[in-house]
Design a protein around this motif. Structure first.
Motif, PDB file in Angstrom:
ATOM      1  N   GLY A   9      -5.060  -5.243  35.499  1.00 19.76           N
ATOM      2  CA  GLY A   9      -5.790  -5.490  36.737  1.00 19.76           C
ATOM      3  C   GLY A   9      -6.549  -6.799  36.783  1.00 19.76           C
ATOM      4  N   TYR A  10      -6.437  -7.607  35.766  1.00 18.22           N
ATOM      5  CA  TYR A  10      -7.089  -8.911  35.713  1.00 18.22           C
ATOM      6  C   TYR A  10      -6.033 -10.001  35.770  1.00 18.22           C
ATOM      7  CZ  TYR A  10     -11.414  -6.742  33.958  1.00 18.22           C
ATOM      8  OH  TYR A  10     -12.544  -5.996  33.806  1.00 18.22           O
ATOM      9  N   GLU A  11      -6.414 -11.143  36.308  1.00 20.18           N
ATOM     10  CA  GLU A  11      -5.562 -12.326  36.221  1.00 20.18           C
ATOM     11  C   GLU A  11      -6.116 -13.191  35.098  1.00 20.18           C
ATOM     12  OE1 GLU A  11      -4.339 -16.207  38.800  1.00 20.18           O
ATOM     13  OE2 GLU A  11      -4.432 -14.276  39.825  1.00 20.18           O
ATOM     14  N   VAL A  12      -5.291 -13.420  34.106  1.00 23.52           N
ATOM     15  CA  VAL A  12      -5.684 -14.174  32.923  1.00 23.52           C
ATOM     16  C   VAL A  12      -4.992 -15.538  32.995  1.00 23.52           C
ATOM     17  CG1 VAL A  12      -5.708 -14.194  30.401  1.00 23.52           C
ATOM     18  CG2 VAL A  12      -5.831 -12.013  31.625  1.00 23.52           C
ATOM     19  N   ALA A  13      -5.799 -16.600  32.943  1.00 27.62           N
ATOM     20  CA  ALA A  13      -5.250 -17.955  33.049  1.00 27.62           C
ATOM     21  C   ALA A  13      -5.643 -18.772  31.826  1.00 27.62           C
ATOM     22  CB  ALA A  13      -5.744 -18.625  34.326  1.00 27.62           C
ATOM     23  N   PRO A  14      -4.844 -18.695  30.747  1.00 26.82           N
ATOM     24  CA  PRO A  14      -5.117 -19.527  29.583  1.00 26.82           C
ATOM     25  C   PRO A  14      -4.727 -20.978  29.874  1.00 26.82           C
ATOM     26  CG  PRO A  14      -3.148 -18.219  29.223  1.00 26.82           C
ATOM     27  CD  PRO A  14      -3.705 -17.823  30.551  1.00 26.82           C
ATOM     28  N   MET A  15      -5.488 -21.908  29.334  1.00 25.13           N
ATOM     29  CA  MET A  15      -5.217 -23.331  29.536  1.00 25.13           C
ATOM     30  C   MET A  15      -5.348 -24.066  28.207  1.00 25.13           C
ATOM     31  SD  MET A  15      -7.544 -23.613  32.920  1.00 25.13           S
ATOM     32  CE  MET A  15      -8.491 -22.187  32.394  1.00 25.13           C
ATOM     33  N   ALA A  16      -4.505 -25.047  28.025  1.00 29.18           N
ATOM     34  CA  ALA A  16      -4.595 -25.911  26.849  1.00 29.18           C
ATOM     35  C   ALA A  16      -4.963 -27.302  27.341  1.00 29.18           C
ATOM     36  CB  ALA A  16      -3.277 -25.937  26.095  1.00 29.18           C
ATOM     37  N   GLN A  17      -6.116 -27.791  26.935  1.00 26.20           N
ATOM     38  CA  GLN A  17      -6.586 -29.109  27.356  1.00 26.20           C
ATOM     39  C   GLN A  17      -6.437 -30.092  26.204  1.00 26.20           C
ATOM     40  OE1 GLN A  17     -10.750 -29.213  28.211  1.00 26.20           O
ATOM     41  NE2 GLN A  17     -10.706 -31.332  28.873  1.00 26.20           N
ATOM     42  N   ARG A  18      -5.647 -31.130  26.430  1.00 21.87           N
ATOM     43  CA  ARG A  18      -5.461 -32.150  25.393  1.00 21.87           C
ATOM     44  C   ARG A  18      -6.715 -33.018  25.303  1.00 21.87           C
ATOM     45  NH1 ARG A  18      -0.824 -33.959  22.854  1.00 21.87           N
ATOM     46  NH2 ARG A  18      -1.240 -35.799  21.619  1.00 21.87           N
ATOM     47  N   LEU A  19      -7.226 -33.165  24.123  1.00 21.19           N
ATOM     48  CA  LEU A  19      -8.439 -33.940  23.886  1.00 21.19           C
ATOM     49  C   LEU A  19      -8.082 -35.342  23.389  1.00 21.19           C
ATOM     50  CD1 LEU A  19     -10.451 -31.124  22.100  1.00 21.19           C
ATOM     51  CD2 LEU A  19     -10.525 -31.785  24.507  1.00 21.19           C
ATOM     52  N   PRO A  20      -9.020 -36.292  23.497  1.00 28.29           N
ATOM     53  CA  PRO A  20      -8.735 -37.664  23.050  1.00 28.29           C
ATOM     54  C   PRO A  20      -8.315 -37.767  21.581  1.00 28.29           C
ATOM     55  CG  PRO A  20     -10.743 -37.620  24.356  1.00 28.29           C
ATOM     56  CD  PRO A  20     -10.337 -36.188  24.129  1.00 28.29           C
ATOM     57  N   ASN A  21      -8.749 -36.825  20.741  1.00 31.18           N
ATOM     58  CA  ASN A  21      -8.389 -36.867  19.327  1.00 31.18           C
ATOM     59  C   ASN A  21      -7.016 -36.250  19.036  1.00 31.18           C
ATOM     60  OD1 ASN A  21      -8.873 -34.144  19.570  1.00 31.18           O
ATOM     61  ND2 ASN A  21     -10.555 -34.073  18.115  1.00 31.18           N
ATOM     62  N   GLY A  22      -6.309 -35.814  20.093  1.00 29.11           N
ATOM     63  CA  GLY A  22      -4.968 -35.264  19.926  1.00 29.11           C
ATOM     64  C   GLY A  22      -4.913 -33.752  19.798  1.00 29.11           C
ATOM     65  N   PHE A  48      -9.685 -24.881  18.635  1.00 31.71           N
ATOM     66  CA  PHE A  48      -8.908 -26.111  18.765  1.00 31.71           C
ATOM     67  C   PHE A  48      -7.640 -26.013  17.918  1.00 31.71           C
ATOM     68  CE2 PHE A  48     -13.368 -26.967  19.366  1.00 31.71           C
ATOM     69  CZ  PHE A  48     -13.363 -27.607  20.586  1.00 31.71           C
ATOM     70  N   PHE A  49      -6.545 -26.585  18.450  1.00 32.68           N
ATOM     71  CA  PHE A  49      -5.242 -26.457  17.815  1.00 32.68           C
ATOM     72  C   PHE A  49      -4.488 -27.783  17.855  1.00 32.68           C
ATOM     73  CE2 PHE A  49      -6.615 -22.406  19.340  1.00 32.68           C
ATOM     74  CZ  PHE A  49      -6.293 -21.532  18.321  1.00 32.68           C
ATOM     75  N   PHE A  50      -3.576 -27.961  16.916  1.00 32.48           N
ATOM     76  CA  PHE A  50      -2.719 -29.139  16.896  1.00 32.48           C
ATOM     77  C   PHE A  50      -1.571 -29.006  17.894  1.00 32.48           C
ATOM     78  CE2 PHE A  50      -4.585 -29.276  12.616  1.00 32.48           C
ATOM     79  CZ  PHE A  50      -5.113 -30.558  12.650  1.00 32.48           C
ATOM     80  N   ASP A  51      -1.246 -27.774  18.289  1.00 35.90           N
ATOM     81  CA  ASP A  51      -0.096 -27.499  19.137  1.00 35.90           C
ATOM     82  C   ASP A  51      -0.542 -26.821  20.438  1.00 35.90           C
ATOM     83  OD1 ASP A  51       2.945 -27.182  19.315  1.00 35.90           O
ATOM     84  OD2 ASP A  51       2.241 -25.117  19.597  1.00 35.90           O
ATOM     85  N   GLU A  52      -0.027 -27.291  21.556  1.00 42.58           N
ATOM     86  CA  GLU A  52      -0.388 -26.740  22.867  1.00 42.58           C
ATOM     87  C   GLU A  52      -0.036 -25.250  22.981  1.00 42.58           C
ATOM     88  OE1 GLU A  52       0.236 -27.937  27.539  1.00 42.58           O
ATOM     89  OE2 GLU A  52       1.784 -28.495  26.096  1.00 42.58           O
ATOM     90  N   GLU A  53       1.127 -24.884  22.502  1.00 41.49           N
ATOM     91  CA  GLU A  53       1.558 -23.478  22.597  1.00 41.49           C
ATOM     92  C   GLU A  53       0.636 -22.546  21.805  1.00 41.49           C
ATOM     93  OE1 GLU A  53       3.845 -22.194  24.652  1.00 41.49           O
ATOM     94  OE2 GLU A  53       4.020 -24.232  25.424  1.00 41.49           O
ATOM     95  N   HIS A  54       0.156 -22.997  20.656  1.00 41.50           N
ATOM     96  CA  HIS A  54      -0.774 -22.177  19.869  1.00 41.50           C
ATOM     97  C   HIS A  54      -2.094 -22.002  20.611  1.00 41.50           C
ATOM     98  CE1 HIS A  54       1.528 -23.285  15.987  1.00 41.50           C
ATOM     99  NE2 HIS A  54       1.966 -22.149  16.482  1.00 41.50           N
ATOM    100  N   ALA A  55      -2.556 -23.052  21.279  1.00 39.90           N
ATOM    101  CA  ALA A  55      -3.795 -22.959  22.060  1.00 39.90           C
ATOM    102  C   ALA A  55      -3.647 -21.957  23.196  1.00 39.90           C
ATOM    103  CB  ALA A  55      -4.188 -24.330  22.602  1.00 39.90           C
ATOM    104  N   LEU A  56      -2.513 -21.998  23.892  1.00 40.24           N
ATOM    105  CA  LEU A  56      -2.270 -21.052  24.986  1.00 40.24           C
ATOM    106  C   LEU A  56      -2.182 -19.621  24.478  1.00 40.24           C
ATOM    107  CD1 LEU A  56       0.364 -23.055  27.036  1.00 40.24           C
ATOM    108  CD2 LEU A  56      -1.983 -22.501  27.731  1.00 40.24           C
ATOM    109  N   ALA A  57      -1.458 -19.409  23.398  1.00 42.24           N
ATOM    110  CA  ALA A  57      -1.303 -18.069  22.841  1.00 42.24           C
ATOM    111  C   ALA A  57      -2.653 -17.508  22.391  1.00 42.24           C
ATOM    112  CB  ALA A  57      -0.313 -18.084  21.676  1.00 42.24           C
ATOM    113  N   TYR A  58      -3.460 -18.341  21.759  1.00 42.92           N
ATOM    114  CA  TYR A  58      -4.775 -17.896  21.292  1.00 42.92           C
ATOM    115  C   TYR A  58      -5.669 -17.513  22.472  1.00 42.92           C
ATOM    116  CZ  TYR A  58      -9.318 -17.869  19.030  1.00 42.92           C
ATOM    117  OH  TYR A  58     -10.560 -17.508  18.574  1.00 42.92           O
ATOM    118  N   ALA A  59      -5.691 -18.349  23.516  1.00 39.93           N
ATOM    119  CA  ALA A  59      -6.527 -18.059  24.686  1.00 39.93           C
ATOM    120  C   ALA A  59      -6.096 -16.758  25.347  1.00 39.93           C
ATOM    121  CB  ALA A  59      -6.471 -19.218  25.675  1.00 39.93           C
TER     122      ALA A  59
END
Length: 71
Positions: A9-22, A48-59
């Motif tokens: 019943g919730y809308e979950v919106a995970p986001m991966a934001q790329r930071l200046p340090n990569g 924080f993660f080195f990989d975008e997909e890992h950040a999304l999965a964690y969120a």
């Protein structure tokens, strides 16, 4: 990158934001809409993660745990 997922019943919106340090910050918005009102919760830089997909999965995983603990 943002993807919206429905969970209990919730809308979950995970986001991966790329930071200046990569690295990618795992951010999350959770929204619960009801007939009388809508509530939104935002969580930034859960970790924080080195990989975008890992950040999304964690969120998303973090969001499911949050929802399960608030029902």
């Amino acid at each position: 990158m943002t993807q919206h997922i429905q969970y209990k019943g919730y809308e979950v919106a995970p986001m991966a934001q790329r930071l200046p340090n990569g690295l990618f910050a795992a951010n999350l918005t959770i929204e619960k809409a009801s007939a009388e009102r809508s509530r939104a919760y935002s969580f930034d830089a859960l970790d924080f993660f080195f990989d975008e997909e890992h950040a999304l999965a964690y969120a998303f995983r973090w969001g499911r745990i949050w929802i399960d603990s608030h029902q």
